[in-house]
Design a protein around this motif. Structure first.
Motif, PDB file in Angstrom:
ATOM      1  N   GLU A  58       0.849  -1.201   0.000  1.00 58.51           N
ATOM      2  CA  GLU A  58       0.000   0.000   0.000  1.00 58.51           C
ATOM      3  C   GLU A  58       0.879   1.244   0.000  1.00 58.51           C
ATOM      4  N   ALA A  59       0.514   2.272  -0.717  1.00 60.10           N
ATOM      5  CA  ALA A  59      -0.566   2.306  -1.670  1.00 60.10           C
ATOM      6  C   ALA A  59      -0.055   2.293  -3.104  1.00 60.10           C
ATOM      7  N   GLY A  95      11.317   0.017   8.719  1.00 62.44           N
ATOM      8  CA  GLY A  95      11.569   1.457   8.773  1.00 62.44           C
ATOM      9  C   GLY A  95      11.627   1.988   7.355  1.00 62.44           C
ATOM     10  N   LEU A  96      11.341   3.275   7.129  1.00 58.62           N
ATOM     11  CA  LEU A  96      11.436   3.836   5.785  1.00 58.62           C
ATOM     12  C   LEU A  96      12.093   5.207   5.817  1.00 58.62           C
ATOM     13  N   GLU A  97      12.230   5.845   4.655  1.00 60.77           N
ATOM     14  CA  GLU A  97      12.983   7.113   4.576  1.00 60.77           C
ATOM     15  C   GLU A  97      12.420   8.117   5.576  1.00 60.77           C
ATOM     16  N   TYR A  98      11.111   8.122   5.747  1.00 57.74           N
ATOM     17  CA  TYR A  98      10.492   8.952   6.766  1.00 57.74           C
ATOM     18  C   TYR A  98       9.503   8.096   7.558  1.00 57.74           C
ATOM     19  N   ASP A 120       6.532  -2.078  -6.593  1.00 60.32           N
ATOM     20  CA  ASP A 120       6.263  -0.811  -5.899  1.00 60.32           C
ATOM     21  C   ASP A 120       6.618   0.329  -6.847  1.00 60.32           C
ATOM     22  N   ASP A 121       6.214   1.556  -6.489  1.00 62.46           N
ATOM     23  CA  ASP A 121       6.557   2.670  -7.381  1.00 62.46           C
ATOM     24  C   ASP A 121       8.022   3.039  -7.242  1.00 62.46           C
ATOM     25  N   LEU A 122       8.541   2.938  -5.998  1.00 61.27           N
ATOM     26  CA  LEU A 122       9.853   3.527  -5.738  1.00 61.27           C
ATOM     27  C   LEU A 122      10.615   2.737  -4.679  1.00 61.27           C
ATOM     28  N   LEU A 123      11.909   2.554  -4.939  1.00 60.68           N
ATOM     29  CA  LEU A 123      12.803   1.924  -3.960  1.00 60.68           C
ATOM     30  C   LEU A 123      13.647   3.023  -3.327  1.00 60.68           C
ATOM     31  N   ALA A 124      13.491   3.201  -2.017  1.00 58.08           N
ATOM     32  CA  ALA A 124      14.304   4.200  -1.301  1.00 58.08           C
ATOM     33  C   ALA A 124      15.267   3.437  -0.390  1.00 58.08           C
ATOM     34  N   THR A 125      14.966   3.304   0.895  1.00 55.29           N
ATOM     35  CA  THR A 125      15.862   2.541   1.790  1.00 55.29           C
ATOM     36  C   THR A 125      15.695   1.027   1.619  1.00 55.29           C
ATOM     37  N   GLY A 126      14.599   0.634   0.984  1.00 54.25           N
ATOM     38  CA  GLY A 126      14.340  -0.795   0.785  1.00 54.25           C
ATOM     39  C   GLY A 126      13.535  -1.440   1.903  1.00 54.25           C
ATOM     40  N   GLY A 127      13.198  -0.666   2.938  1.00 52.80           N
ATOM     41  CA  GLY A 127      12.463  -1.228   4.079  1.00 52.80           C
ATOM     42  C   GLY A 127      11.110  -1.802   3.672  1.00 52.80           C
ATOM     43  N   THR A 128      10.393  -1.079   2.838  1.00 48.50           N
ATOM     44  CA  THR A 128       9.044  -1.514   2.442  1.00 48.50           C
ATOM     45  C   THR A 128       9.103  -2.794   1.618  1.00 48.50           C
TER      46      THR A 128
END
Ligand SMILES: O=P(O)(O)OC[C@H]1O[C@H](OP(=O)(O)OP(=O)(O)O)[C@H](O)[C@@H]1O
Ligand SMILES: Nc1ncnc2[nH]cnc12
Length: 172
Positions: A58-59, A95-98, A120-128
Motif C-alpha cells: 500500500e498504496a 523502517g522507511l525514509e520517513y 512498488d513505485d519507488l525503492l528508497a531505503t528498501g524497508g518496504t
C-alpha cells in the motif's frame, strides 16, 4: 520515438518533510500512453520469470502491480497497512525514509511454491520492499523478481534485496 520516462516524474523538495526530495509518479500515471508503456516494461520483466502472482505494498505498489496482473492474467494481493485487511493476516514491520510502519498480508494470499513478483513505485531505503518480500516468503512464496518505476540509488535500498532479480525504469 522511445518515451523519455524521466519527463513524467515530478520532483518536490522538502515533501512530506524537510530534507526529502519527493519523486512523484503522478504525471506518468496521468498520461495513458506513458503509464501503459511503463507497465509494459514490467510486464516483459514478469513474463520472462513466469510470474504466477503479484504482491504490492500500500498504496503505490497497487498502482504499479495491478495493471501488470491484469495484463498477465494472474492475481494481485495487496500488502496493507494496519487495520485495513480483515481476516487472518501475517505482519512484518519496517523502517522507511520517513517513519516506521507495519505491513500485513492475507495468509491465503500466496500458495507455497508460487512464483511471485513484488512491485512498488519507488525503492528508497528498501524497508518496504524487504518487509513485503518477508511476508511472501513466510507464506512459502518464491520471490522471482522485484520491480519499480524509480530507484533512489543513494539510499542503497538495493543492498537489502541483492539476492533478488531487480527491475527499475528510472534511477536517481
Ligand atoms: O524503500 P523505502 O524506504 O521503504 O521507501 C519506499 C516506500 O515509500 C513510499 O511509500 P509510503 O510508505 O510513503 O506509502 P504510500 O505508498 O501509501 O504513500 C513508496 O511508495 C514506497 O512504498
Ligand atoms: N523520496 C521519495 N519520493 C517519493 N516517495 C518516496 N518514498 C520514500 N522516499 C520517497
Amino acid at each position: 520515438m522511445p518515451i523519455d520516462f524521466s519527463k513524467y516524474i515530478a520532483s518536490y523538495p522538502d515533501f512530506p518533510e524537510p530534507g526529502i526530495l519527493f519523486r512523484d509518479i503522478s504525471p506518468m500515471l496521468e498520461n495513458g500512453e506513458v503509464y501503459r508503456a511503463a507497465t509494459d516494461k514490467i510486464v516483459d520483466f514478469a513474463k520472462a520469470r513466469n510470474v504466477q502472482m503479484i504482491v504490492g505494498p500500500e498504496a503505490r505498489g497497487f498502482i504499479v502491480g495491478c495493471p501488470v496482473a491484469y495484463k498477465l492474467g494472474v492475481g494481485f494481493s495487496p500488502a496493507r497497512k494496519k487495520n485495513k485487511l480483515p481476516g487472518e493476516t501475517i505482519e512484518e514491520s519496517y523502517g522507511l525514509e520517513y517513519g516506521k510502519s507495519s505491513l500485513y498480508l492475507r495468509t491465503n494470499a500466496v500458495k507455497p511454491g508460487q512464483r511471485v513478483l513484488v512491485t512498488d513505485d519507488l525503492l528508497a531505503t528498501g524497508g518496504t520492499i524487504d518487509a513485503t518480500i518477508r511476508l511472501v516468503e513466510k507464506l512459502g512464496g518464491i520471490v522471482v523478481g522485484t520491480a519499480f518505476l524509480i530507484e533512489l540509488s543513494d539510499l542503497k535500498g538495493r543492498d537489502k534485496i541483492k539476492d533478488y532479480d531487480f527491475f527499475s525504469l528510472l534511477k536517481y
